[in-house]
Design a protein around this motif. Structure first.
Motif, PDB file in Angstrom:
ATOM      1  N   ARG A 146       1.180  -0.968   0.271  1.00 40.90           N
ATOM      2  CA  ARG A 146      -0.292  -0.162  -0.179  1.00 40.90           C
ATOM      3  C   ARG A 146       0.887   0.876   0.010  1.00 40.90           C
ATOM      4  O   ARG A 146       0.961   2.158  -0.720  1.00 40.90           O
ATOM      5  CB  ARG A 146      -0.991   0.025   1.345  1.00 40.90           C
ATOM      6  N   THR A 147       1.949   0.787   0.795  1.00 43.22           N
ATOM      7  CA  THR A 147       3.310   2.585   0.839  1.00 43.22           C
ATOM      8  C   THR A 147       4.781   2.093   0.606  1.00 43.22           C
ATOM      9  O   THR A 147       4.610   0.488   0.447  1.00 43.22           O
ATOM     10  CB  THR A 147       2.855   3.213   2.292  1.00 43.22           C
ATOM     11  N   CYS A 148       4.961   3.155   0.755  1.00 44.98           N
ATOM     12  CA  CYS A 148       6.124   2.420   0.652  1.00 44.98           C
ATOM     13  C   CYS A 148       7.294   1.297   1.342  1.00 44.98           C
ATOM     14  O   CYS A 148       8.245   0.842   1.527  1.00 44.98           O
ATOM     15  CB  CYS A 148       7.557   3.365   0.101  1.00 44.98           C
ATOM     16  N   ASP A 149       6.655   1.892   2.983  1.00 44.05           N
ATOM     17  CA  ASP A 149       6.826   1.231   3.414  1.00 44.05           C
ATOM     18  C   ASP A 149       6.737  -0.282   4.025  1.00 44.05           C
ATOM     19  O   ASP A 149       7.053  -1.189   4.458  1.00 44.05           O
ATOM     20  CB  ASP A 149       6.576   1.856   5.431  1.00 44.05           C
ATOM     21  N   ASP A 150       5.791  -1.060   3.212  1.00 48.00           N
ATOM     22  CA  ASP A 150       5.479  -2.454   2.790  1.00 48.00           C
ATOM     23  C   ASP A 150       6.250  -2.686   2.156  1.00 48.00           C
ATOM     24  O   ASP A 150       6.127  -4.136   2.488  1.00 48.00           O
ATOM     25  CB  ASP A 150       3.671  -2.007   2.366  1.00 48.00           C
TER      26      ASP A 150
ATOM     27  N   SER B 150      14.907  -0.769  -1.013  1.00 51.00           N
ATOM     28  CA  SER B 150      15.473   0.905  -1.610  1.00 51.00           C
ATOM     29  C   SER B 150      16.498   0.471  -2.697  1.00 51.00           C
ATOM     30  O   SER B 150      17.805  -0.024  -2.184  1.00 51.00           O
ATOM     31  CB  SER B 150      15.926   1.167  -0.745  1.00 51.00           C
TER      32      SER B 150
ATOM     33  N   ILE C 238       2.906   8.871  -6.146  1.00 51.20           N
ATOM     34  CA  ILE C 238       3.897   8.275  -5.150  1.00 51.20           C
ATOM     35  C   ILE C 238       2.877   7.411  -4.400  1.00 51.20           C
ATOM     36  O   ILE C 238       1.577   7.073  -4.030  1.00 51.20           O
ATOM     37  CB  ILE C 238       3.941   9.373  -4.227  1.00 51.20           C
ATOM     38  N   ASN C 239       3.811   6.684  -3.956  1.00 49.25           N
ATOM     39  CA  ASN C 239       3.437   5.070  -3.033  1.00 49.25           C
ATOM     40  C   ASN C 239       1.998   4.189  -3.964  1.00 49.25           C
ATOM     41  O   ASN C 239       1.568   2.969  -3.550  1.00 49.25           O
ATOM     42  CB  ASN C 239       2.480   5.486  -1.840  1.00 49.25           C
ATOM     43  N   GLN C 240       2.447   4.342  -5.316  1.00 54.75           N
ATOM     44  CA  GLN C 240       0.984   3.411  -6.281  1.00 54.75           C
ATOM     45  C   GLN C 240       3.015   2.579  -6.527  1.00 54.75           C
ATOM     46  O   GLN C 240       3.830   2.391  -6.508  1.00 54.75           O
ATOM     47  CB  GLN C 240       1.004   4.507  -7.217  1.00 54.75           C
ATOM     48  N   THR C 241       2.862   1.879  -6.687  1.00 54.53           N
ATOM     49  CA  THR C 241       3.848   0.256  -7.555  1.00 54.53           C
ATOM     50  C   THR C 241       3.296  -0.497  -8.725  1.00 54.53           C
ATOM     51  O   THR C 241       2.117  -0.050  -9.278  1.00 54.53           O
ATOM     52  CB  THR C 241       3.273  -1.468  -5.771  1.00 54.53           C
TER      53      THR C 241
ATOM     54  N   THR D 123       8.315   0.114  -6.392  1.00 52.55           N
ATOM     55  CA  THR D 123       6.719   0.925  -5.723  1.00 52.55           C
ATOM     56  C   THR D 123       7.993   2.090  -5.934  1.00 52.55           C
ATOM     57  O   THR D 123       9.050   2.842  -5.595  1.00 52.55           O
ATOM     58  CB  THR D 123       6.263   0.793  -4.463  1.00 52.55           C
TER      59      THR D 123
ATOM     60  N   CYS E 112       8.537   6.009  -3.972  1.00 54.20           N
ATOM     61  CA  CYS E 112       8.416   6.957  -2.873  1.00 54.20           C
ATOM     62  C   CYS E 112       8.939   8.265  -3.045  1.00 54.20           C
ATOM     63  O   CYS E 112       8.283   9.266  -1.986  1.00 54.20           O
ATOM     64  CB  CYS E 112       9.629   5.950  -2.147  1.00 54.20           C
TER      65      CYS E 112
END
Length: 416
Positions: free
Chosen positions: A314-318, A333, A355-358, A372, A374
């Motif tokens: 869902r976000t870069c953190d995932d 990264s 942003i945050n899309q994969t 993804t 970021c």
């Protein structure tokens, strides 16, 4: 028949007889009480024949040229009358610059346009007058468009998003000529005219010159130049015809709402954003290893696995936690990279992302990747003001069509 013979003599630039000289004073049309004379009509026909290099020994072509010349004279009178009412003018410097552009389009040596025109028996002031009218009309349309419309930041954002979404798709550079059909009885004659124009173009005639004189479309003033168009933005008949063309080819006549359309495919390319190579993106990747010579079944399985992982990000953190669950070594990264340094397949996958899309899975030699986004640093190539101007240009084309229809509707036009 006598009229066609007279026109052949005129267009052949032979010495005018006293009868012809007298005929030149005859009124052929009244536009809001402003006279269009036979001399005006003859001069406009000479311009069309000289600039398009159409043969002057075909009665049907001459008849079509006469109709087009009279139609364009009517529109010119209406446009200049409106310009006078609105106190809109163009400078001689603007006219000279436009003549220079015509010289380049027609491969005429710089500064030799008057000489070229005189060889066809044409008064250069008549050509300059036509060009002045085109410039004045363009200025009026721009002014009216600016006064009646504004472009919001949201519209620019939507246009930019669409540009990004279309990255990697195909677009074509095209030119067009629209031969109008204003009534049912014109259907076949205008189709035949369109076919003859195609024959002349295939024989080496100048496309911009023919478009300027014969096209009813709003691109006529630019020599029929439509520019780069994306799939899905034109009507189905035109897109189907373009799809069959190779670079440099012409379509057959295509029946559209306004008449018979001729399309020239000048180039074809994959869509990229202006200056996209200089953009910088901060990326994370999830990588599913794959043997270099893996059979298709293994590749399909890796792609399916990557697509399943994509659904969990869902976000870069995932990215890192998901990579751990899918046993995807080498994931994580990638730092901040210049778009131009990415392989083409990676660049096409990343360019449309928010942003945050994969991205969708991308198969490489030894792995299947998903990326993804970021962060993004836009280079100066994607200029929001240019996007705004493109939106305004499209609106101006629609405005021009409505504007001339209004002028014709409100005018008193009498043909004699």
């Amino acid at each position: 028949m006598h009229r066609l013979i007279a026109l052949t003599l005129i267009l052949g630039c032979l010495t005018a007889t006293p009868v012809l000289a007298q005929d030149q004073q005859r009124i052929v049309a009244l536009i809001n009480d402003e006279v269009v004379s036979q001399r005006d009509l003859n001069e406009r026909m000479r311009i069309i024949m000289a600039t398009t290099r159409l043969p002057d020994n075909n009665p049907e072509i001459l008849r079509a040229v006469r109709e087009q010349a009279l139609r364009s004279l009517v529109d010119d009178r209406l446009q200049m009358q409106e310009a006078k009412r609105r106190n809109i003018n163009v400078s001689q410097q603007d006219v000279d610059a436009a003549i220079g552009a015509v010289e380049r389009q027609m491969n005429i040596p710089p500064g030799r346009f008057d000489e070229f025109i005189r060889r066809g028996g044409i008064d250069p002031t008549a050509v300059a007058g036509q060009i002045r009218t085109e410039l004045t009309w363009s200025r009026m349309v721009r002014a009216r468009t600016s006064a009646q419309t504004s472009v919001t930041e949201q519209e620019i954002d939507e246009a930019v998003a669409k540009l990004r979404a279309n990255v990697g798709q195909t677009e074509e550079l095209i030119s067009e000529i629209l031969v109008p059909v204003d009534s049912p009885d014109q259907e076949e004659p205008q189709r035949q005219l369109a076919q003859r124009i195609i024959e002349q173009l295939r024989g080496g005639a100048n496309f911009p010159a023919l478009a300027r004189q014969f096209s009813r479309g709003t691109t006529a003033v630019n020599g029929g130049d439509v520019g780069w168009v994306q799939r899905g933005t034109l009507n189905e008949e035109i897109e189907a015809a373009i799809a069959k063309l190779d670079k440099g080819q012409l379509s057959e006549p295509i029946r559209t709402v306004g008449g018979w359309q001729i399309v020239a495919l000048r180039d074809r390319r994959r869509i990229s954003l202006p200056g996209i190579e200089e953009n910088r993106v901060t990326l994370k990747q999830l990588l599913i290893p794959l043997a270099a010579e893996a059979p298709q079944a293994e590749a399909d399985a890796a792609i399916a696995k990557a697509r399943q992982a994509r659904g969990e990000i869902r976000t870069c953190d995932d990215v890192e936690p998901v990579a751990g669950r899918y046993d995807a070594p080498g994931s994580g990264s990638l730092g901040t990279l210049r778009m131009g340094d990415l392989p083409e397949s990676f660049r096409q996958a990343v360019a449309p992302l928010d942003i945050n899309q994969t991205s969708e899975p991308v198969r490489a030699t030894r792995a299947v990747h998903i990326f993804t986004l970021c962060g993004r640093q836009e280079a100066s190539g994607l200029n929001r003001n240019e996007v705004r101007q493109n939106i305004l240009s499209r609106r101006a084309e629609l405005m021009a069509q409505r504007y001339i229809r209004e002028l014709r509707r409100d005018a008193t036009i009498e043909f004699r």
